[in-house]
Design a protein around this motif. Structure first.
Motif, PDB file in Angstrom:
ATOM      1  N   SER A  93      -9.610  32.811 -33.588  1.00  8.15           N
ATOM      2  CA  SER A  93     -10.835  33.609 -33.531  1.00  8.15           C
ATOM      3  C   SER A  93     -11.952  33.041 -34.395  1.00  8.15           C
ATOM      4  N   VAL A  94     -11.604  32.166 -35.353  1.00  8.88           N
ATOM      5  CA  VAL A  94     -12.584  31.701 -36.328  1.00  8.88           C
ATOM      6  C   VAL A  94     -12.546  30.182 -36.452  1.00  8.88           C
ATOM      7  N   VAL A  95     -13.714  29.579 -36.480  1.00  6.41           N
ATOM      8  CA  VAL A  95     -13.861  28.161 -36.793  1.00  6.41           C
ATOM      9  C   VAL A  95     -14.663  28.062 -38.079  1.00  6.41           C
ATOM     10  N   GLY A  96     -14.095  27.405 -39.068  1.00  4.96           N
ATOM     11  CA  GLY A  96     -14.757  27.276 -40.366  1.00  4.96           C
ATOM     12  C   GLY A  96     -14.911  25.832 -40.775  1.00  4.96           C
ATOM     13  N   ILE A  97     -15.914  25.576 -41.597  1.00  2.49           N
ATOM     14  CA  ILE A  97     -16.106  24.239 -42.169  1.00  2.49           C
ATOM     15  C   ILE A  97     -16.073  24.388 -43.681  1.00  2.49           C
ATOM     16  N   ALA A  98     -15.040  23.818 -44.272  1.00  2.00           N
ATOM     17  CA  ALA A  98     -14.810  23.990 -45.714  1.00  2.00           C
ATOM     18  C   ALA A  98     -14.550  22.652 -46.389  1.00  2.00           C
ATOM     19  N   GLY A  99     -15.143  21.584 -45.860  1.00  8.33           N
ATOM     20  CA  GLY A  99     -14.981  20.307 -46.534  1.00  8.33           C
ATOM     21  C   GLY A  99     -14.489  19.211 -45.613  1.00  8.33           C
ATOM     22  N   PRO A 100     -13.799  18.229 -46.252  1.00  9.13           N
ATOM     23  CA  PRO A 100     -13.200  18.249 -47.594  1.00  9.13           C
ATOM     24  C   PRO A 100     -14.197  18.123 -48.739  1.00  9.13           C
ATOM     25  N   ALA A 119     -21.609  26.066 -27.869  1.00  8.97           N
ATOM     26  CA  ALA A 119     -22.001  25.914 -26.468  1.00  8.97           C
ATOM     27  C   ALA A 119     -20.819  26.113 -25.530  1.00  8.97           C
ATOM     28  N   ALA A 120     -19.629  25.736 -25.999  1.00  9.99           N
ATOM     29  CA  ALA A 120     -18.430  25.865 -25.169  1.00  9.99           C
ATOM     30  C   ALA A 120     -17.734  27.208 -25.340  1.00  9.99           C
ATOM     31  N   ALA A 121     -17.870  27.830 -26.516  1.00  7.73           N
ATOM     32  CA  ALA A 121     -17.149  29.080 -26.810  1.00  7.73           C
ATOM     33  C   ALA A 121     -18.059  29.991 -27.643  1.00  7.73           C
ATOM     34  N   PRO A 122     -19.024  30.654 -27.008  1.00 14.78           N
ATOM     35  CA  PRO A 122     -20.000  31.461 -27.757  1.00 14.78           C
ATOM     36  C   PRO A 122     -19.411  32.651 -28.489  1.00 14.78           C
ATOM     37  N   ASP A 123     -18.196  33.068 -28.130  1.00 12.48           N
ATOM     38  CA  ASP A 123     -17.594  34.233 -28.772  1.00 12.48           C
ATOM     39  C   ASP A 123     -16.846  33.903 -30.062  1.00 12.48           C
ATOM     40  N   ILE A 124     -16.674  32.617 -30.357  1.00  9.90           N
ATOM     41  CA  ILE A 124     -15.954  32.226 -31.565  1.00  9.90           C
ATOM     42  C   ILE A 124     -16.777  32.598 -32.793  1.00  9.90           C
ATOM     43  N   VAL A 125     -16.106  33.083 -33.826  1.00 11.51           N
ATOM     44  CA  VAL A 125     -16.750  33.397 -35.095  1.00 11.51           C
ATOM     45  C   VAL A 125     -16.848  32.112 -35.923  1.00 11.51           C
ATOM     46  N   PHE A 126     -18.019  31.847 -36.470  1.00 13.64           N
ATOM     47  CA  PHE A 126     -18.213  30.658 -37.289  1.00 13.64           C
ATOM     48  C   PHE A 126     -18.435  31.061 -38.741  1.00 13.64           C
ATOM     49  N   CYS A 127     -17.883  30.255 -39.645  1.00  6.53           N
ATOM     50  CA  CYS A 127     -18.138  30.466 -41.065  1.00  6.53           C
ATOM     51  C   CYS A 127     -18.162  29.113 -41.755  1.00  6.53           C
ATOM     52  N   LEU A 128     -18.723  29.089 -42.926  1.00  7.56           N
ATOM     53  CA  LEU A 128     -18.702  27.846 -43.693  1.00  7.56           C
ATOM     54  C   LEU A 128     -18.600  28.167 -45.175  1.00  7.56           C
ATOM     55  N   SER A 129     -18.118  27.177 -45.926  1.00  2.00           N
ATOM     56  CA  SER A 129     -17.971  27.300 -47.374  1.00  2.00           C
ATOM     57  C   SER A 129     -18.853  26.258 -48.052  1.00  2.00           C
ATOM     58  N   HIS A 149     -20.884  34.551 -41.648  1.00  2.00           N
ATOM     59  CA  HIS A 149     -19.936  34.581 -42.757  1.00  2.00           C
ATOM     60  C   HIS A 149     -20.057  33.282 -43.553  1.00  2.00           C
ATOM     61  N   VAL A 150     -20.425  33.392 -44.817  1.00  2.00           N
ATOM     62  CA  VAL A 150     -20.583  32.226 -45.683  1.00  2.00           C
ATOM     63  C   VAL A 150     -19.856  32.496 -47.000  1.00  2.00           C
ATOM     64  N   VAL A 197     -27.823  37.408 -47.850  1.00  2.00           N
ATOM     65  CA  VAL A 197     -27.523  38.842 -47.802  1.00  2.00           C
ATOM     66  C   VAL A 197     -28.688  39.601 -47.171  1.00  2.00           C
ATOM     67  N   LYS A 198     -29.899  39.244 -47.568  1.00  2.00           N
ATOM     68  CA  LYS A 198     -31.092  39.911 -47.038  1.00  2.00           C
ATOM     69  C   LYS A 198     -31.197  39.740 -45.526  1.00  2.00           C
ATOM     70  N   HIS A 199     -30.654  38.661 -45.001  1.00  2.00           N
ATOM     71  CA  HIS A 199     -30.757  38.376 -43.567  1.00  2.00           C
ATOM     72  C   HIS A 199     -29.471  38.682 -42.810  1.00  2.00           C
ATOM     73  N   GLY A 200     -28.651  39.536 -43.365  1.00  2.00           N
ATOM     74  CA  GLY A 200     -27.517  40.064 -42.621  1.00  2.00           C
ATOM     75  C   GLY A 200     -26.261  39.231 -42.623  1.00  2.00           C
ATOM     76  N   VAL A 201     -26.190  38.197 -43.474  1.00  2.00           N
ATOM     77  CA  VAL A 201     -24.988  37.364 -43.554  1.00  2.00           C
ATOM     78  C   VAL A 201     -24.027  37.982 -44.566  1.00  2.00           C
ATOM     79  N   LEU A 202     -22.748  38.060 -44.189  1.00  4.73           N
ATOM     80  CA  LEU A 202     -21.731  38.550 -45.123  1.00  4.73           C
ATOM     81  C   LEU A 202     -21.308  37.392 -46.023  1.00  4.73           C
ATOM     82  N   VAL A 203     -21.488  37.563 -47.315  1.00  2.59           N
ATOM     83  CA  VAL A 203     -21.188  36.496 -48.270  1.00  2.59           C
ATOM     84  C   VAL A 203     -19.928  36.842 -49.046  1.00  2.59           C
ATOM     85  N   LYS A 204     -18.994  35.907 -49.032  1.00  4.04           N
ATOM     86  CA  LYS A 204     -17.786  36.005 -49.849  1.00  4.04           C
ATOM     87  C   LYS A 204     -17.942  35.030 -51.010  1.00  4.04           C
TER      88      LYS A 204
END
Length: 428
Positions: A93-100, A119-129, A149-150, A197-204
């Protein structure tokens, strides 16, 4: 003229969308981590800060910690690997970019990878670190890409503590150290987090708990993150990585971490199911399947024409030619190498007068130092075990980068080209 009611509806729609995505994000939802899978795309090899607890080691399939991967992907490879994983991992459900390294220190590759998969899977949730150093530069693009999600690693608010955690920070072509480095990093982190945060991104917020360094300071960090509107904090134990500055520090126990999470829970929700994943992790949390999905070169693609790699000229200080084991001021000769990231050639040896000969011989030191700098003035960088601050400044005025390194000449040359390439592309 815009309609206030329409704006409210759009905001409610965005909040609903983010809420639905979060329910499928194993890192942001306690309930999701046993039901949904994630994959990390290792498309971001470069980093713009040096943490004393970090040693980013590639090609280590038996090690599981942040910064570790067995391969680095291009955006095209990332798209191909996503298709492979999506076909075999139903819960993805999620594709993330966390490095290395850091996602934002490699923003063109990070952005292109997300765009290709989106473009291929618009429903996938994206996040990055990210470490947050470049957040003010790219926060708007993150919002525009629809990344909701950041994760930002914020280890302290006190710059004196930060000076003990961070060896250096590369920012806008400058190498910052000490309190200055920590202050620059912190300023950008706070500014970027506030914008997201002001623009609606959930920050962890990730916080590495280091005994005797930032452990007593963590509640203050969490309180500040609450003020900024952060969604959740994740307090993690220090893993003393071999080869890092902190390799001999005691590992923070899970009881200590758990107690700290409980103390901070009065301010913000605490993530308690983190696995401190690899940069190429795939599958459910705690069930890494990355070894099943190593990419083979695509047989159906014509090999692309290789780009012409920039050639660099690098001066090396070494006693016996194999290791970078000599101080810049002690060098009586420089080995001059020329090449790119794939191949280096020793083209000549240049003699120089040793200008650092002890306190009793300081009379001609400035003249000797200038003469030494002139010997290597046509070089792009000098690779040395140690170099003084004044010499660094003078080299920089001549456009010569100073790289401190203590390993083999071969590894040092590759590291130097990596740093030069990042500098030329305005990454550091």
């Amino acid at each position: 003229m815009s309609c206030g009611g329409c704006t409210d509806q759009r905001e409610v729609s965005l909040q609903t969308s983010v809420s639905e995505q979060t329910a499928k994000h194993p890192c942001y939802s306690q309930e999701a981590h046993t039901r949904y899978a994630r994959m990390h795309l290792p498309v971001a090899p470069h980093c713009n800060i040096s943490c004393n607890y970090c040693n980013r080691k590639f090609n280590c399939v038996n090690e599981s910690r942040p910064g570790v991967t067995s391969e680095v992907l291009t955006p095209a490879d990332a798209r191909r690997k996503f298709a492979m994983v999506k076909e075999k991992v139903e819960q993805l459900s999620v594709v993330g970019i966390a490095g290395p390294g850091d996602a934002l220190a490699n923003w063109p590759e990070t952005r292109e990878s997300i765009e290709r998969i989106k473009a291929a899977a618009p429903d996938i949730v994206f996040c990055l670190s990210t470490n947050g150093l470049m957040l003010p530069d790219f926060a708007q693009e993150i919002v525009d890409l629809g990344i909701h999600h950041v994760t930002v690693t914020v280890n302290c608010l006190d710059t004196e503590i930060g000076a003990r955690i961070y060896k250096f920070v590369h920012y806008r072509g400058q190498k910052l150290t000490g309190v200055e480095a920590a202050a620059t990093l912190l300023k950008n982190q706070l500014e970027g987090i506030g914008f997201l945060v002001k623009h609606g991104v959930l920050v962890k917020i990730n916080i590495v708990m280091m005994k005797g360094i930032n452990d007593r300071h963590i509640p203050e960090v969490v309180q500040k993150m609450k003020e900024l509107g952060v969604f959740v904090t994740n307090i993690m134990p220090l893993i003393p990585a071999p080869g890092s500055v902190f390799e001999h520090m005691p590992q923070t126990s899970m009881k200590e971490v758990s107690d700290m999470r409980s103390a901070c829970e009065q301010y913000l929700p605490q993530m308690r199911h983190c696995r401190q994943c690899r940069a190429d992790a795939i599958g459910l949390l705690g069930q890494d399947r990355s070894h099943e999905f190593r990419l083979a070169p695509p047989a159906y693609e014509q090999p692309a024409a290789r780009p012409v790699l920039k050639e660099y000229k690098i001066a090396v200080t070494t006693k016996y030619g194999r290791m970078v084991d000599q101080h810049f001021g002690h060098a009586e000769e420089f080995l001059i190498y020329q090449g790119n990231k794939n191949k280096f050639t020793l083209i000549e040896t240049r003699k120089a007068d040793q200008y650092c000969q002890g306190m009793e011989n300081c009379t001609n030191r400035e003249k000797l130092r200038d003469a030494t700098l002139n010997v290597i003035q046509d070089c792009d960088a000098v690779l040395t075990m140690r170099i003084g601050y004044q010499a660094q400044k003078r080299l920089l005025k001549k456009g010569i980068m100073s790289i401190e390194f203590c390993d083999s000449v071969y590894n040092g040359l590759h590291y130097t080209v990596e740093q030069l390439s990042m500098l030329k592309s305005n990454v550091i």
